[in-house]
Enzyme design. Structure first.
Site, short mmCIF file in Angstrom:
data_model
loop_
_atom_site.label_atom_id
_atom_site.label_comp_id
_atom_site.label_asym_id
_atom_site.label_seq_id
_atom_site.Cartn_x
_atom_site.Cartn_y
_atom_site.Cartn_z
N ASN A 10 0.87 -1.18 0.00
CA ASN A 10 0.00 0.00 0.00
C ASN A 10 0.90 1.23 0.00
OD1 ASN A 10 -1.84 2.03 0.43
ND2 ASN A 10 -2.20 1.53 2.58
N TRP A 11 0.97 1.88 -1.15
CA TRP A 11 1.89 3.03 -1.25
C TRP A 11 1.36 4.31 -0.63
CZ3 TRP A 11 4.01 2.81 -7.00
CH2 TRP A 11 4.88 1.70 -7.10
N LYS A 12 0.08 4.29 -0.25
CA LYS A 12 -0.53 5.51 0.31
C LYS A 12 -0.32 6.68 -0.67
CE LYS A 12 0.40 3.48 4.75
NZ LYS A 12 0.05 3.54 6.14
N HIS A 95 -9.72 1.01 4.73
CA HIS A 95 -8.42 1.17 5.40
C HIS A 95 -8.60 2.11 6.59
CE1 HIS A 95 -4.29 2.38 6.18
NE2 HIS A 95 -3.92 1.29 5.53
N GLU A 97 -6.92 4.46 7.74
CA GLU A 97 -6.68 5.90 7.48
C GLU A 97 -7.91 6.52 6.83
OE1 GLU A 97 -2.91 5.56 5.45
OE2 GLU A 97 -1.95 5.04 7.35
N GLU A 167 -5.89 -5.39 10.17
CA GLU A 167 -4.86 -4.37 10.40
C GLU A 167 -5.17 -3.63 11.70
OE1 GLU A 167 -2.75 -3.01 6.67
OE2 GLU A 167 -4.65 -1.96 6.63
N GLY A 173 1.84 2.00 10.75
CA GLY A 173 2.75 3.14 10.66
C GLY A 173 3.40 3.49 11.99
N SER A 213 2.90 -2.45 10.26
CA SER A 213 4.35 -2.36 10.48
C SER A 213 5.10 -3.65 10.15
CB SER A 213 4.65 -1.91 11.91
OG SER A 213 4.16 -0.61 12.13
N GLY A 234 2.61 -1.35 4.30
CA GLY A 234 2.57 0.07 3.98
C GLY A 234 3.97 0.61 3.77
N GLY A 235 4.51 1.26 4.81
CA GLY A 235 5.81 1.92 4.72
C GLY A 235 6.91 1.07 4.09
C1 PEP Z 1 -1.04 -0.04 5.77
O1 PEP Z 1 -1.04 1.14 5.46
O2 PEP Z 1 -1.93 -0.81 5.36
C2 PEP Z 1 0.05 -0.53 6.63
C3 PEP Z 1 0.01 -1.76 7.05
O3 PEP Z 1 1.03 0.37 6.90
P1 PEP Z 1 2.42 0.07 7.67
O4 PEP Z 1 2.97 -1.20 7.11
O5 PEP Z 1 3.28 1.26 7.35
O6 PEP Z 1 2.10 -0.06 9.11
#
Ligand code: PEP
Length: 253
Positions: A10-12, A95, A97, A167, A173, A213, A234-235
């Site tokens: 997930n590049w956001k 999601h 966010e 999640e 994050g 994470s 994500g990150g």
């Molecule tokens: C996400 O945005 O779905 C996610 C899991 O982010 P991160 O891996 O950065 O926690």
């Protein structure tokens, strides 16, 4: 029961279309031959270019959100059919966010799931509890409500096309990953809810991904859990080397 295994990036709101194609070019040789579904949820503006660039590779391109209407006077919004035509095969829905920053309720997420299925885009339904909800012992109640509401009235046939992602909000994050045991407990609970909704055959066939994470150090242990069928990253997905290293931990499932 053998389920499909996925790694989803997930590049956001990161990477331009040019950066997306540079990334795919670097990633492709690193994951060649991996027996794994490799998905990238990219920004809207990169979907068309990334899709044509990823053709003939095993990388599948999708979106991070969509509107629940077919079309209409909704300035700044994007419809499923537009995503589909641009090349998106899947879409992240619900999601945390989106829920937290853009006030998406379970009802809105439900409408989006229905629309995505109508528009032939595979939904990845994201659910998860906050730290407060976990501390108050309400994690399972919250997960059940999110899953039940989002998937209300969905047929077994449609259900077999979707993916669920657990999640925990407190792990996204933050650098805090759920312990493998904690994640497995939540996945096993989500699995029971899916079975309650769709029966044993379909409920056991739906892949459930863990997100929060995940990195190259934690992925292996997470993936070793019985009810974890992949990861949503994500990150750590922003760097092709790291993403490929995480993917390498997912292929042994
Ligand atoms: C996400 O945005 O779905 C996610 C899991 O982010 P991160 O891996 O950065 O926690």
């Amino acid at each position: 029961m053998v389920r499909e295994v996925y790694i989803v990036g997930n590049w956001k709101m990161y990477k331009t279309a040019r950066e997306a194609t540079d990334y795919i070019e670097k990633l492709v040789p690193k994951v060649e031959g991996f027996k794994l579904n490799i998905y990238l949820a990219v920004p809207f503006t990169s979907i068309a270019q990334a899709t044509s660039f990823a053709k003939q590779t095993q990388i599948v391109i999708g979106a991070q959100n969509m509107n629940d209407a077919r079309d209409g006077a909704f300035t700044g919004e994007i419809a499923g059919l537009m995503l589909k035509e641009a090349g998106a095969s899947f879409v992240l829905l619900g999601h945390s966010e989106r829920r937290r920053l853009f006030h998406e309720t379970n009802e809105i997420v439900h409408k989006k799931v229905v629309r995505a299925l109508q528009d032939d885009i595979q939904p990845i339904l994201c659910v998860g509890e906050t730290l407060l909800e976990r501390d108050e012992g309400k994690a399972e109640e919250v997960l059940k409500e999110q899953i039940m509401h989002a998937l209300e009235g969905i047929s077994k046939e449609d259900a077999s096309r979707l993916i669920l992602a657990y999640e925990p909000v407190w792990a996204i994050g933050t650098g805090k990953t759920a312990t493998p045991k904690m994640a497995e407990e939540a996945h096993s609970f989500c699995r029971d809810v899916l079975i309650e909704l769709f029966g044993k055959k379909v409920g056991q066939s739906i892949s459930i991904l863990y997100g929060g994470s995940v990195n190259a150090d934690t992925a292996l242990q997470i993936m070793a859990q019985k009810n974890i069928d992949g990861v949503l990253v994500g990150g750590a997905s922003l760097d092709p080397d790291t993403f490929a290293a995480i993917a390498a931990h997912c292929i042994h499932k």
